[in-house]
Motif scaffolding. Structure first.
Motif, PDB file in Angstrom:
ATOM      1  N   SER A  36       0.812  -1.285   0.058  1.00  0.00           N
ATOM      2  CA  SER A  36      -0.066   0.062   0.067  1.00  0.00           C
ATOM      3  C   SER A  36       0.827   1.066  -0.002  1.00  0.00           C
ATOM      4  O   SER A  36       1.946   1.193   0.235  1.00  0.00           O
ATOM      5  N   LEU A  46      -4.533   2.923  -5.873  1.00  0.00           N
ATOM      6  CA  LEU A  46      -3.512   2.617  -6.899  1.00  0.00           C
ATOM      7  C   LEU A  46      -4.135   2.178  -8.018  1.00  0.00           C
ATOM      8  O   LEU A  46      -5.213   1.699  -8.048  1.00  0.00           O
ATOM      9  N   ARG A  50      -2.111  -4.760 -12.120  1.00  0.00           N
ATOM     10  CA  ARG A  50      -1.114  -5.317 -11.262  1.00  0.00           C
ATOM     11  C   ARG A  50       0.369  -5.094 -11.918  1.00  0.00           C
ATOM     12  O   ARG A  50       1.133  -4.996 -10.884  1.00  0.00           O
ATOM     13  N   ARG A  53       1.279  -1.634 -10.484  1.00  0.00           N
ATOM     14  CA  ARG A  53       1.725  -1.721  -8.995  1.00  0.00           C
ATOM     15  C   ARG A  53       2.825  -2.553  -8.503  1.00  0.00           C
ATOM     16  O   ARG A  53       3.543  -1.838  -7.927  1.00  0.00           O
TER      17      ARG A  53
END
Length: 180
Positions: A36, A46, A50, A53
């Motif tokens: 996070s 966010l 994926r 991130r």
């Protein structure tokens, strides 16, 4: 000792200097446990991707600029244009990281980096700790580390989903890939 939001106090070792003196960092990255990002204590939304991130987490952990080609090899094993995918991800990250006018995400034609001095990173808790040195750590530090990693680690699952390998254990590319 914990700060507001449950972040260990030692995660805030690097402070930024302002005209009013030293203040806490505005950005905090949590990579131990659930991934996070917090800005001024509030959780930052966010991007859904994926890979984006995973790229953010990877860049936060690196202490030097990363070559775009290397990032393409790590995160985009696609026949299309991996550099375009990297550019797209960076456009999603810039508004998050540079929201307060401070340029934390720096990119040029060849390199990308997050200015690590402008963020607090919980990884600092375990950086440089070896299995041999665990017995010599103060109890308070061990408690901070245990608290930071208590949540199941979703960073590994994010990285695996972003770049699965044959064995599911690494995001390293299985073959060289050119990012033209």
């Amino acid at each position: 000792m914990f700060r507001i939001g449950g972040w260990p106090e030692s995660c805030n070792r690097r402070d930024r200097n302002t005209s009013a003196g030293t203040t806490a960092l505005a950005f905090e990255f949590k990579v131990l446990g659930d991934f996070s990002v917090r800005r001024d204590g509030a959780v930052v939304a966010l991007p859904q991707s994926r890979k984006t991130r995973a790229l953010l987490a990877y860049l936060a952990l690196q202490e030097k600029p990363q070559r775009r080609e290397r990032l393409c090899e790590l995160f985009w094993d696609i026949p299309d244009d991996p550099r375009a995918s990297l550019r797209w991800s960076l456009t999603k990250l810039r508004p998050i990281l540079n929201a307060d006018g401070e340029a934390r995400l720096e990119a040029d034609r060849n390199h990308v980096r997050i200015v690590t001095g402008s963020i607090a990173l919980d990884y600092e808790l375990i950086k440089g700790v070896s299995p041999e040195s665990v017995d010599t750590l103060p109890t308070e530090r061990l408690e901070e580390i245990a608290t930071a990693i208590r949540a199941p680690s979703s960073l590994i699952s994010i990285c695996r989903a972003a770049r699965p390998s044959k064995h599911g254990a690494s995001i390293a590319p299985t073959r060289p890939r050119s990012c033209v």
